[in-house]
Write a protein that holds these residues in place. Structure first.
Motif, PDB file in Angstrom:
ATOM      1  N   VAL B 192       0.848  -1.200   0.000  1.00  7.84           N
ATOM      2  CA  VAL B 192       0.000   0.000   0.000  1.00  7.84           C
ATOM      3  C   VAL B 192       0.887   1.256   0.000  1.00  7.84           C
ATOM      4  O   VAL B 192       0.649   2.206  -0.758  1.00  7.84           O
ATOM      5  CB  VAL B 192      -0.948  -0.006   1.232  1.00  7.84           C
ATOM      6  N   LEU B 193       1.920   1.237   0.837  1.00  5.37           N
ATOM      7  CA  LEU B 193       2.829   2.396   0.892  1.00  5.37           C
ATOM      8  C   LEU B 193       3.527   2.601  -0.454  1.00  5.37           C
ATOM      9  O   LEU B 193       3.784   3.738  -0.868  1.00  5.37           O
ATOM     10  CB  LEU B 193       3.867   2.197   1.996  1.00  5.37           C
ATOM     11  N   LEU B 194       3.825   1.511  -1.131  1.00  5.74           N
ATOM     12  CA  LEU B 194       4.485   1.627  -2.437  1.00  5.74           C
ATOM     13  C   LEU B 194       3.496   2.072  -3.511  1.00  5.74           C
ATOM     14  O   LEU B 194       3.871   2.779  -4.454  1.00  5.74           O
ATOM     15  CB  LEU B 194       5.144   0.300  -2.816  1.00  5.74           C
ATOM     16  N   ALA B 195       2.220   1.667  -3.352  1.00  6.29           N
ATOM     17  CA  ALA B 195       1.192   2.127  -4.294  1.00  6.29           C
ATOM     18  C   ALA B 195       1.043   3.642  -4.180  1.00  6.29           C
ATOM     19  O   ALA B 195       0.888   4.343  -5.185  1.00  6.29           O
ATOM     20  CB  ALA B 195      -0.139   1.429  -4.017  1.00  6.29           C
ATOM     21  N   VAL B 196       1.104   4.140  -2.939  1.00  3.17           N
ATOM     22  CA  VAL B 196       1.062   5.598  -2.731  1.00  3.17           C
ATOM     23  C   VAL B 196       2.252   6.240  -3.446  1.00  3.17           C
ATOM     24  O   VAL B 196       2.128   7.274  -4.100  1.00  3.17           O
ATOM     25  CB  VAL B 196       1.104   5.923  -1.214  1.00  3.17           C
ATOM     26  N   ALA B 197       3.399   5.567  -3.353  1.00  2.00           N
ATOM     27  CA  ALA B 197       4.613   6.118  -3.983  1.00  2.00           C
ATOM     28  C   ALA B 197       4.475   6.176  -5.498  1.00  2.00           C
ATOM     29  O   ALA B 197       4.826   7.183  -6.125  1.00  2.00           O
ATOM     30  CB  ALA B 197       5.825   5.272  -3.599  1.00  2.00           C
ATOM     31  N   VAL B 198       3.962   5.104  -6.102  1.00  2.00           N
ATOM     32  CA  VAL B 198       3.900   5.105  -7.572  1.00  2.00           C
ATOM     33  C   VAL B 198       2.838   6.090  -8.053  1.00  2.00           C
ATOM     34  O   VAL B 198       2.990   6.721  -9.106  1.00  2.00           O
ATOM     35  CB  VAL B 198       3.702   3.675  -8.133  1.00  2.00           C
ATOM     36  N   LEU B 199       1.779   6.260  -7.246  1.00  2.00           N
ATOM     37  CA  LEU B 199       0.776   7.280  -7.586  1.00  2.00           C
ATOM     38  C   LEU B 199       1.427   8.667  -7.518  1.00  2.00           C
ATOM     39  O   LEU B 199       1.260   9.490  -8.429  1.00  2.00           O
ATOM     40  CB  LEU B 199      -0.412   7.190  -6.615  1.00  2.00           C
ATOM     41  N   ALA B 200       2.182   8.892  -6.447  1.00  2.00           N
ATOM     42  CA  ALA B 200       2.869  10.188  -6.307  1.00  2.00           C
ATOM     43  C   ALA B 200       3.861  10.398  -7.448  1.00  2.00           C
ATOM     44  O   ALA B 200       3.973  11.501  -7.994  1.00  2.00           O
ATOM     45  CB  ALA B 200       3.583  10.250  -4.958  1.00  2.00           C
ATOM     46  N   SER B 201       4.576   9.337  -7.822  1.00  2.00           N
ATOM     47  CA  SER B 201       5.535   9.460  -8.927  1.00  2.00           C
ATOM     48  C   SER B 201       4.816   9.844 -10.214  1.00  2.00           C
ATOM     49  O   SER B 201       5.232  10.776 -10.911  1.00  2.00           O
ATOM     50  CB  SER B 201       6.266   8.125  -9.172  1.00  2.00           C
ATOM     51  N   LEU B 221      -4.072   7.202 -18.628  1.00  2.00           N
ATOM     52  CA  LEU B 221      -2.713   6.631 -18.619  1.00  2.00           C
ATOM     53  C   LEU B 221      -2.241   6.396 -17.183  1.00  2.00           C
ATOM     54  O   LEU B 221      -1.786   5.301 -16.819  1.00  2.00           O
ATOM     55  CB  LEU B 221      -1.794   7.646 -19.317  1.00  2.00           C
ATOM     56  N   ILE B 222      -2.392   7.421 -16.363  1.00  2.00           N
ATOM     57  CA  ILE B 222      -1.942   7.338 -14.975  1.00  2.00           C
ATOM     58  C   ILE B 222      -2.744   6.276 -14.227  1.00  2.00           C
ATOM     59  O   ILE B 222      -2.182   5.436 -13.510  1.00  2.00           O
ATOM     60  CB  ILE B 222      -2.070   8.717 -14.278  1.00  2.00           C
ATOM     61  N   ALA B 223      -4.075   6.299 -14.423  1.00  2.00           N
ATOM     62  CA  ALA B 223      -4.937   5.359 -13.695  1.00  2.00           C
ATOM     63  C   ALA B 223      -4.569   3.915 -14.034  1.00  2.00           C
ATOM     64  O   ALA B 223      -4.431   3.060 -13.142  1.00  2.00           O
ATOM     65  CB  ALA B 223      -6.397   5.631 -14.027  1.00  2.00           C
ATOM     66  N   ILE B 228      -1.908  -1.041 -12.363  1.00  2.00           N
ATOM     67  CA  ILE B 228      -1.071  -2.222 -12.658  1.00  2.00           C
ATOM     68  C   ILE B 228       0.055  -2.340 -11.639  1.00  2.00           C
ATOM     69  O   ILE B 228       0.277  -3.412 -11.060  1.00  2.00           O
ATOM     70  CB  ILE B 228      -0.508  -2.143 -14.086  1.00  2.00           C
ATOM     71  N   TYR B 229       0.748  -1.231 -11.407  1.00  2.00           N
ATOM     72  CA  TYR B 229       1.878  -1.287 -10.468  1.00  2.00           C
ATOM     73  C   TYR B 229       1.385  -1.472  -9.026  1.00  2.00           C
ATOM     74  O   TYR B 229       1.778  -2.404  -8.323  1.00  2.00           O
ATOM     75  CB  TYR B 229       2.705   0.005 -10.533  1.00  2.00           C
ATOM     76  N   GLY B 230       0.533  -0.552  -8.600  1.00  2.00           N
ATOM     77  CA  GLY B 230       0.141  -0.511  -7.186  1.00  2.00           C
ATOM     78  C   GLY B 230      -0.708  -1.705  -6.792  1.00  2.00           C
ATOM     79  O   GLY B 230      -0.335  -2.487  -5.902  1.00  2.00           O
ATOM     80  N   LEU B 231      -1.858  -1.859  -7.470  1.00  2.00           N
ATOM     81  CA  LEU B 231      -2.767  -2.942  -7.105  1.00  2.00           C
ATOM     82  C   LEU B 231      -2.193  -4.291  -7.513  1.00  2.00           C
ATOM     83  O   LEU B 231      -2.354  -5.295  -6.818  1.00  2.00           O
ATOM     84  CB  LEU B 231      -4.147  -2.719  -7.747  1.00  2.00           C
ATOM     85  N   GLY B 232      -1.519  -4.313  -8.671  1.00  2.00           N
ATOM     86  CA  GLY B 232      -0.909  -5.569  -9.133  1.00  2.00           C
ATOM     87  C   GLY B 232       0.060  -6.109  -8.103  1.00  2.00           C
ATOM     88  O   GLY B 232       0.061  -7.299  -7.772  1.00  2.00           O
ATOM     89  N   LEU B 246       8.322  -7.598 -10.785  1.00  2.00           N
ATOM     90  CA  LEU B 246       8.618  -8.003 -12.165  1.00  2.00           C
ATOM     91  C   LEU B 246       7.344  -8.191 -12.994  1.00  2.00           C
ATOM     92  O   LEU B 246       7.274  -7.723 -14.139  1.00  2.00           O
ATOM     93  CB  LEU B 246       9.432  -9.308 -12.153  1.00  2.00           C
ATOM     94  N   VAL B 247       6.329  -8.842 -12.421  1.00  2.00           N
ATOM     95  CA  VAL B 247       5.109  -9.096 -13.201  1.00  2.00           C
ATOM     96  C   VAL B 247       4.390  -7.788 -13.542  1.00  2.00           C
ATOM     97  O   VAL B 247       4.111  -7.532 -14.724  1.00  2.00           O
ATOM     98  CB  VAL B 247       4.183 -10.106 -12.461  1.00  2.00           C
ATOM     99  N   PRO B 248       4.095  -6.916 -12.552  1.00  2.00           N
ATOM    100  CA  PRO B 248       3.448  -5.649 -12.934  1.00  2.00           C
ATOM    101  C   PRO B 248       4.307  -4.813 -13.892  1.00  2.00           C
ATOM    102  O   PRO B 248       3.775  -4.199 -14.821  1.00  2.00           O
ATOM    103  CB  PRO B 248       3.277  -4.918 -11.596  1.00  2.00           C
ATOM    104  N   ALA B 249       5.626  -4.807 -13.685  1.00  2.00           N
ATOM    105  CA  ALA B 249       6.491  -3.994 -14.550  1.00  2.00           C
ATOM    106  C   ALA B 249       6.453  -4.509 -15.987  1.00  2.00           C
ATOM    107  O   ALA B 249       6.503  -3.730 -16.941  1.00  2.00           O
ATOM    108  CB  ALA B 249       7.923  -4.009 -14.024  1.00  2.00           C
ATOM    109  N   SER B 250       6.338  -5.835 -16.156  1.00  2.00           N
ATOM    110  CA  SER B 250       6.251  -6.415 -17.501  1.00  2.00           C
ATOM    111  C   SER B 250       4.886  -6.126 -18.111  1.00  2.00           C
ATOM    112  O   SER B 250       4.781  -5.796 -19.303  1.00  2.00           O
ATOM    113  CB  SER B 250       6.486  -7.924 -17.453  1.00  2.00           C
ATOM    114  N   LEU B 251       3.819  -6.260 -17.285  1.00  2.00           N
ATOM    115  CA  LEU B 251       2.471  -5.962 -17.784  1.00  2.00           C
ATOM    116  C   LEU B 251       2.370  -4.505 -18.229  1.00  2.00           C
ATOM    117  O   LEU B 251       1.711  -4.197 -19.227  1.00  2.00           O
ATOM    118  CB  LEU B 251       1.431  -6.223 -16.688  1.00  2.00           C
ATOM    119  N   ALA B 252       3.028  -3.622 -17.503  1.00  2.00           N
ATOM    120  CA  ALA B 252       2.960  -2.190 -17.838  1.00  2.00           C
ATOM    121  C   ALA B 252       3.582  -1.902 -19.198  1.00  2.00           C
ATOM    122  O   ALA B 252       3.167  -0.976 -19.896  1.00  2.00           O
ATOM    123  CB  ALA B 252       3.635  -1.366 -16.748  1.00  2.00           C
TER     124      ALA B 252
END
Lengths: 59, 545
Positions: B192-201, B221-223, B228-232, B246-252
């Motif tokens: 969850v904390l990392l999802a906040v980070a990727v949203l902020a990024s 695009l952002i959503a 994919i990153y955060g929830l994935g 790795l999986v979300p980064a590849s899906l993205a």
């Protein structure tokens, strides 16, 4: 300062001395501690060259 | 082992914070370059260790040598990444790449996101250790960004991929030093904390790129990407932490291709790119210094050969070290004896300290990519004869200041660790903060560890035991503070001096690290406060043990 050096040479010197310091410190942990002191001294000199480059580097 | 007996009071806390404060003042306020400031930070740390923290010279020497070896680990990437950059530059790959991305879609926001977020996070998930910053910064310059912004954007973008990237090495390290009581809860909260980070990024990148109109234009695009990153990651991490980045980064990668082909993103972006982030040429593909400059440029397919080689090598290495245990266990390094200080801070002996696996280390993959790229592009006539010598000269020109800086930073990190200064910093925070605030501060401590060491993994090794002990002492759920530590370690990578130097090196703006930090420091502090507030709220909702 009369003996200014090109920055690149100063940086090579710093990296070289730090590497020498590392090797000597490691050597000092497996042989005589004298190497360890010499190694630390070499490393400290290497680190002094970083800030010294503000004054010693040409250009 | 007996507990260290360092006095935890204001004087010792201030002394322990002095090396980092000096580093920040020199870099940010006085605008010294990292090659000058890093060594001073080390010298201050060493003096304080000897004078106040009862550190024997032998302990200081061993800590220094370990810091040097840590630097070798990072500098292998720096030198290789600079070689790759020079090969691509000489061959005119950046100009080709710039043209290619623009032909894929005319929407500059999508072009920017493809590179600044999606490519960066793919590299972070596969290679880590600062690779995305070193590789992506020059590519972003090729897209027309000013170098300082190119480095800052790569730093801000790569945060999410730190905690579970490179097969979750940071999480595995945390498990090595702490008996994690609630692993599922810990990784989900960290997720969850990392999802906040990727949203902020993503929001920061879009806003910095084109203001509010870019936020509106890029909402879909952002959503999609943040989902994919955060929830994935949150969905995958309880089951296979090793694949949670790795999986979300590849899906993205697939998602950005799909999004870029939508009619909505086949049009020019609404509004203009902020002029202050664009280079003087206004972001055309004639990127002057970073282009080949000879007129003849490789096709996109050919120009990308070094990057195919990079990703291919990384993936093969990832599989190899898993499939063949003997290869996975390769570790080049030196043994060091145990150390101790007069205050009882001890570090055990190690047969091989921080062993470097030449197959899985990303430096090998980048070096391989540089060599393959050079051979292929030279064979096809895109790199002139006699270019190798000046190319290597330019590599040394950029890598040497970075090397002095990184050696200084990491010798500093080990010195303050072995002398107990790091312990004093963290214990001081724990001593004065009530449990709810400590839950929040766990993020800051994780970020501090990453700032000191430039590594989520090293931050976890350094601070996780202390965080777990403090959580137990203050009656806080362990999962909250370990999640804070783990995600905070990712946040802190955006300001880690060694990472900044990786970027300024390949962006060829060595000496302007302070300018980059002025952009990423407020962002990181803001993110850490936000993450901390989230943990305070979770504590209030039932985080007491």
């Amino acid at each position: 300062v009369r003996w200014q050096l090109p920055l690149i040479r100063l940086l090579w010197l710093s990296v070289g001395l730090a590497t020498l310091g590392f090797v000597l410190i490691w050597l000092g942990t497996v042989t005589s501690p004298i190497w360890l002191w010499l190694g630390l001294a070499a490393f400290v000199v290497a680190m002094l060259l970083g800030p010294a480059s503000r004054y010693l580097a040409e250009g | 082992l007996p507990e260290p007996t360092i006095p935890i009071n204001a004087l010792f806390w201030l002394l322990a914070s002095l090396p980092l404060a000096v580093l920040l003042v020199l870099l940010v306020a006085l605008r010294w370059n990292a090659a000058q400031a890093g060594p001073v930070g080390y010298l201050v740390a060493a003096a304080i260790a000897l004078l106040f923290f009862r550190t024997p010279l032998r302990t200081l020497a061993i800590a220094t040598a370990k810091g040097f070896w840590d630097a070798v680990f990072i500098l292998y990437i720096v030198w290789a990444a600079l070689a790759l950059y020079e090969v691509a530059r000489v061959a005119g790959v950046f100009a080709t790449f710039c043209t290619g991305v623009r032909e894929f879609t005319p929407n500059r926001l999508v072009q920017f996101f493809a590179l600044a977020l999606v490519f960066v996070l793919f590299l972070q998930a596969t290679a880590g250790f600062g690779t995305p910053i070193a590789v992506a910064a020059p590519l972003l310059i090729g897209l027309g960004l000013r170098p300082v912004y190119a480095v800052a954007f790569a730093l801000i973008a790569h945060v999410w991929g730190n905690s579970f990237g490179v097969l979750a090495i940071a999480w595995l390290a945390l498990n090595l030093v702490v008996d994690v009581a609630q692993p599922t809860a810990t990784v989900i909260i960290a997720g969850v904390l990392l999802a906040v980070a990727v949203l902020a990024s993503a929001l920061t990148l879009a806003y910095a790129f084109g203001g509010r109109r870019a936020l509106r234009d890029g909402a879909l695009l952002i959503a999609v990407l943040v989902a994919i990153y955060g929830l994935g990651q949150i969905a995958i991490v309880p089951f296979v932490a090793e694949l949670a980045a790795l999986v979300p980064a590849s899906l993205a990668l697939g998602a950005i291709y799909w999004l870029g082909r939508r009619p909505r993103y086949q049009e020019e972006m609404a509004g203009d790119v902020r002029p202050e982030i664009l280079s003087a040429d206004g972001g055309t593909c004639d990127v002057g210094e970073v282009a080949g400059g000879e007129g003849r440029r490789p096709s996109l397919l050919l120009g990308f050969v070094p990057y195919y080689a990079l990703v291919g090598f990384l993936l093969v290495a990832l599989v190899l070290v898993r499939a063949v245990p003997a290869l996975g266990e390769l570790a080049l390094g030196f043994g060091f004896p145990a150390t101790a200080t007069g205050y009882g801070v001890t570090r055990p002996a190690e047969a091989v300290y921080a062993g470097l696996n030449p197959i899985s280390h990303p430096g090998t993959a980048i070096l391989f990519a540089a060599v393959v790229g050079y051979l292929v592009l030279a064979a096809r006539g895109y790199i002139p004869r006699g270019a190798l010598r000046p190319l290597l000269g330019r590599v040394a020109e950029s890598a040497l200041p970075a090397s002095v800086a990184v050696i200084g930073f990491l010798a500093l990190a080990q010195t303050i660790d072995h002398s107990g200064q790091t312990l004093t910093l963290a214990r001081g925070l724990a001593a004065v903060l009530p449990p709810a605030l400590y839950a929040g501060a766990s993020v800051l401590i994780g970020a501090l560890g990453a700032f000191i060491t430039s590594s989520n993994t090293a931050s976890n090794i350094l601070f996780s035991p202390l965080q777990a002990q403090t959580a137990a002492a203050l009656g806080i759920q362990q999962s909250l503070v370990l999640a804070g530590q783990h995600a905070g370690g990712a946040y802190g990578n955006a300001i880690a001096p060694a990472n900044v130097v990786l970027g300024t090196g390949t962006a060829r703006i060595v000496g302007r690290e302070g300018e980059v930090l002025r952009l990423t420091l407020p962002w990181t502090v803001g993110l850490a406060l936000l993450g901390g507030l989230l943990l305070v709220a979770l504590y209030a909702l039932g985080g007491a043990a």
